[in-house]
Structure formats: C-alpha cells, structure tokens
Scaffold this motif. Structure first.
Motif, PDB file in Angstrom:
ATOM      1  N   LEU A 211      63.133-152.805  66.168  1.00 44.22           N
ATOM      2  CA  LEU A 211      63.554-152.157  67.574  1.00 44.22           C
ATOM      3  C   LEU A 211      63.703-150.620  67.555  1.00 44.22           C
ATOM      4  O   LEU A 211      63.583-150.363  68.641  1.00 44.22           O
ATOM      5  CB  LEU A 211      65.089-152.766  67.958  1.00 44.22           C
ATOM      6  N   GLU A 212      63.543-150.000  66.599  1.00 45.14           N
ATOM      7  CA  GLU A 212      63.462-148.611  66.592  1.00 45.14           C
ATOM      8  C   GLU A 212      62.007-148.405  67.044  1.00 45.14           C
ATOM      9  O   GLU A 212      61.872-147.377  67.664  1.00 45.14           O
ATOM     10  CB  GLU A 212      63.741-147.919  65.244  1.00 45.14           C
ATOM     11  N   TYR A 213      61.069-149.057  66.769  1.00 51.23           N
ATOM     12  CA  TYR A 213      59.528-148.775  67.333  1.00 51.23           C
ATOM     13  C   TYR A 213      59.325-149.394  68.821  1.00 51.23           C
ATOM     14  O   TYR A 213      58.511-149.418  69.165  1.00 51.23           O
ATOM     15  CB  TYR A 213      58.601-149.663  66.153  1.00 51.23           C
ATOM     16  N   ALA A 214      60.544-149.895  69.339  1.00 52.36           N
ATOM     17  CA  ALA A 214      60.242-150.282  70.787  1.00 52.36           C
ATOM     18  C   ALA A 214      61.039-149.691  71.769  1.00 52.36           C
ATOM     19  O   ALA A 214      61.435-149.932  72.786  1.00 52.36           O
ATOM     20  CB  ALA A 214      60.876-151.686  70.967  1.00 52.36           C
ATOM     21  N   GLN A 215      61.503-148.458  71.331  1.00 52.96           N
ATOM     22  CA  GLN A 215      62.307-147.516  72.142  1.00 52.96           C
ATOM     23  C   GLN A 215      61.649-146.833  73.394  1.00 52.96           C
ATOM     24  O   GLN A 215      62.256-147.025  74.507  1.00 52.96           O
ATOM     25  CB  GLN A 215      63.031-146.358  71.405  1.00 52.96           C
TER      26      GLN A 215
ATOM     27  N   SER B 236      53.378-155.334  65.799  1.00 52.93           N
ATOM     28  CA  SER B 236      52.995-153.955  65.352  1.00 52.93           C
ATOM     29  C   SER B 236      54.305-153.296  65.006  1.00 52.93           C
ATOM     30  O   SER B 236      54.325-152.690  64.012  1.00 52.93           O
ATOM     31  CB  SER B 236      52.089-153.074  66.142  1.00 52.93           C
ATOM     32  N   GLY B 237      55.030-153.384  65.695  1.00 45.65           N
ATOM     33  CA  GLY B 237      56.548-152.729  65.457  1.00 45.65           C
ATOM     34  C   GLY B 237      57.149-153.303  64.321  1.00 45.65           C
ATOM     35  O   GLY B 237      58.172-152.612  63.470  1.00 45.65           O
ATOM     36  N   ILE B 238      57.096-154.647  64.263  1.00 44.91           N
ATOM     37  CA  ILE B 238      57.793-155.485  63.175  1.00 44.91           C
ATOM     38  C   ILE B 238      57.135-155.201  61.889  1.00 44.91           C
ATOM     39  O   ILE B 238      57.728-154.841  60.931  1.00 44.91           O
ATOM     40  CB  ILE B 238      57.790-156.815  63.531  1.00 44.91           C
ATOM     41  N   MET B 239      55.729-155.103  62.102  1.00 48.89           N
ATOM     42  CA  MET B 239      54.962-154.524  60.817  1.00 48.89           C
ATOM     43  C   MET B 239      55.276-153.252  60.219  1.00 48.89           C
ATOM     44  O   MET B 239      55.318-152.916  59.143  1.00 48.89           O
ATOM     45  CB  MET B 239      53.576-154.750  60.987  1.00 48.89           C
ATOM     46  N   GLN B 240      55.580-152.280  61.098  1.00 51.64           N
ATOM     47  CA  GLN B 240      56.026-150.873  60.941  1.00 51.64           C
ATOM     48  C   GLN B 240      57.268-151.044  60.127  1.00 51.64           C
ATOM     49  O   GLN B 240      57.080-150.054  59.198  1.00 51.64           O
ATOM     50  CB  GLN B 240      56.149-150.096  62.016  1.00 51.64           C
ATOM     51  N   ALA B 241      58.031-151.520  60.651  1.00 53.09           N
ATOM     52  CA  ALA B 241      59.496-151.971  59.991  1.00 53.09           C
ATOM     53  C   ALA B 241      59.176-152.330  58.555  1.00 53.09           C
ATOM     54  O   ALA B 241      59.745-152.043  57.477  1.00 53.09           O
ATOM     55  CB  ALA B 241      60.233-152.761  60.803  1.00 53.09           C
ATOM     56  N   LEU B 242      58.583-153.285  58.389  1.00 58.59           N
ATOM     57  CA  LEU B 242      58.061-153.894  57.096  1.00 58.59           C
ATOM     58  C   LEU B 242      57.367-152.998  56.244  1.00 58.59           C
ATOM     59  O   LEU B 242      57.832-153.036  55.078  1.00 58.59           O
ATOM     60  CB  LEU B 242      57.530-155.344  57.110  1.00 58.59           C
ATOM     61  N   GLN B 243      56.536-152.238  56.565  1.00 60.79           N
ATOM     62  CA  GLN B 243      55.805-151.201  55.643  1.00 60.79           C
ATOM     63  C   GLN B 243      56.729-150.223  55.431  1.00 60.79           C
ATOM     64  O   GLN B 243      56.700-149.560  54.113  1.00 60.79           O
ATOM     65  CB  GLN B 243      54.732-150.660  56.736  1.00 60.79           C
ATOM     66  N   GLN B 244      57.889-149.461  56.061  1.00 61.51           N
ATOM     67  CA  GLN B 244      58.583-148.678  55.808  1.00 61.51           C
ATOM     68  C   GLN B 244      59.314-149.160  54.453  1.00 61.51           C
ATOM     69  O   GLN B 244      59.999-148.611  53.785  1.00 61.51           O
ATOM     70  CB  GLN B 244      59.449-148.198  56.802  1.00 61.51           C
ATOM     71  N   LEU B 245      59.838-150.672  54.590  1.00 61.30           N
ATOM     72  CA  LEU B 245      60.372-151.310  53.495  1.00 61.30           C
ATOM     73  C   LEU B 245      59.837-151.448  52.229  1.00 61.30           C
ATOM     74  O   LEU B 245      60.130-151.896  51.165  1.00 61.30           O
ATOM     75  CB  LEU B 245      61.024-152.559  53.936  1.00 61.30           C
ATOM     76  N   GLY B 246      58.412-151.078  52.205  1.00 63.28           N
ATOM     77  CA  GLY B 246      57.620-151.390  51.169  1.00 63.28           C
ATOM     78  C   GLY B 246      57.099-152.705  51.099  1.00 63.28           C
ATOM     79  O   GLY B 246      56.606-153.001  49.675  1.00 63.28           O
TER      80      GLY B 246
END
Length: 285
Positions: free
Chosen positions: A124-128, A136-146
């Motif tokens: 949700l941080e990518y939906a602000q 794509s926002g969900i995937m950005q979060a998954l990418q940040q988690l490695g």
C-alpha cells in the motif's frame, strides 16, 4: 518538435512522481507531454493546474479501460482534454478504483499466506499517490523483500499471469468498450484508440473506425507491430483520423524499458487534438 502523448506516473501504475515527467521531456526537446494515467482524473487535473512546466506544454489526459466482450480482451482508450468534473468520467474512475482495490487486496491476502515476510501494508505504500493498489505496486513490495528481481519477471507470471492463469490473479470487471467511449465523449474528450497490438485489437479498431466512434489511433507505440502500424496509418489517412504516438512510459514498472520520447506525436497532430478539444469544450480549455 514533437510530443509524447502517452505517459504514466505514480498517479496510477508508473514508478515516477508526476512532477518529474515534464523535465524528462524538456531534456529531449519535446514540445508537449500528455499525462495519461489509468482510469483517474489526477493526472489530467495536474496538467490543467500546470499547463506549462519546464518549458513543456502539458496535455490533460486519461487512459480509460474497457472490455471487448466479443473477443475477450481489454481495451485502452486515450481521452485527451477531458472535463475532470464530468459526472460520467468521475463515476467511471470511482468504480474502477473500487474494483481494482478489492481485487488487489484479495491478492495480497493470498500472497501473505504464500510469503510470510510480505505484508499488505508494504504494498500500500506504493499506492499513496494514486489511491489504487496496482499489481505493479505489489510486485515492487515483493522485489524489496528480495523475492524477485524485477516487476514483470517469473514471479509476476506465477502470481498474476493470464495464460496459464496466475495463482493470485483477481481481475476487476471492466465496462464494455462502447460504454467507455461514451464516457470519454461525455467528458468532451478527444478519443484515441491506444496501442491496438497490445490486446490484439485490430478487428475492433476496424469496427470503430467504420462506425466513426474514435477520433484517432495511437499508431506509434513501442509494442505495436509493423503490420498494425501500417494498417492504422492507412486507416487514419483514409478516414481523416488523428495520428498519435506515445512511449507508454511507466518508469521502472516495465517488462522492457520505454523511456519518455520513445514514440512521439507530430506537432500538427497535437494541434488537431487541441482544436477538436476546443470545439467540443465550447471554445475553451
């Protein structure tokens, strides 16, 4: 001089804040830039509030999503110079925001069960900026988690693919394409069919051109095939339609990079868009 008439920002599923896009265009010597985020009036309102930024004319736009039920494909329609106060346009954007969020939150609940380190709050941080949680926002979060090495790589297709269907894919119901065209018209917008190759939409394009239902076609797009570009250009020439081009810029949220200015619209065609918009909006923009 020319303009990029198809770009995205964090007002929808792009990765770059909207205020940074004009400078990218200015550095390339572009004369105009259309801010055309998905199913929202946020980018159009920004352009109305900032008609010129960094020496670049900003064109208000929205990319509206519909569905071709005959062929089971999504359809994207570029609406240039829409009235952001249009009740029909606001209703469309409100409905799509609600439906997208419902689907994304369900996907997040399922992904939390698959990956204990993932939390919906991270996505949700990518939906602000947009108020909408895109895949794509969900995937950005998954990418940040490695958990993946890019937005549209193997994990994306495992979770959200179409064929085969991803294990966490929940798709919103899209309105019929002709309903979306009517919404765009009701807002006073100039209506251009976006990237016909992307959703295999040439049969629909031919129908809409014959019906006089669209004002132009996005001929130049990074993902349009050479064959479709040639046919679209011929259709525009034969029917007097506007020819547009745009990068479909999403910043880092691309499978393959499409930088601002990758495809452009000639200034004479931009002038045609503006002239038709003035006519539809009663002489003022």
């Amino acid at each position: 001089m020319a303009g990029d008439l198809h770009t995205h920002s964090t007002c929808s599923d792009g990765s770059v804040p909207i205020h940074r896009l004009p400078l990218m265009a200015a550095r390339l010597g572009l004369s105009a830039l259309a801010l055309s985020d998905h199913d929202t009036i946020l980018s159009a309102q920004y352009a109305y509030d900032h008609p010129v930024q960094d020496g670049v004319r900003l064109i208000p736009a929205a990319e509206l999503t519909g569905y071709d039920f005959q062929r089971s494909h999504r359809v994207h329609i570029l609406a240039f110079w829409p009235d952001p106060d249009s009740p029909a346009l606001r209703r469309h954007c409100d409905i799509m925001r609600q439906r997208r969020n419902e689907c994304a939150l369900q996907s997040c609940r399922e992904i939390e069960a698959l990956y204990p380190q993932f939390r919906t709050e991270q996505a949700l941080e990518y939906a602000q900026d947009s108020g909408v949680l895109f895949k794509s926002g969900i995937m950005q979060a998954l990418q940040q988690l490695g958990l993946c090495d890019g937005i549209y790589t193997g994990l994306y297709h495992e979770l959200f693919g179409w064929e085969p269907r991803g294990k966490c894919l929940h798709s919103p119901a899209y309105p019929p394409v002709r309903e979306v065209l009517a919404t765009a018209r009701a807002s006073g917008a100039v209506v251009v069919f976006a990237h016909p190759t992307v959703y295999k939409s040439m049969p629909l394009v031919r129908e809409l051109v014959a019906e006089g239902a669209i004002d132009g076609i996005e001929v130049d797009h990074p993902r349009n095939s050479p064959e479709d570009r040639a046919e679209c250009a011929a259709l525009c020439a034969a029917h007097g339609l506007i020819v547009t081009g745009g990068s479909d810029f999403h910043g880092a949220n691309h499978g393959k990079p499409h930088p601002v200015g990758a495809c452009v619209t000639a200034d004479d065609q931009i002038a045609r868009v503006e002239a038709l918009a003035r006519q539809r909006r009663g002489g003022t923009l």
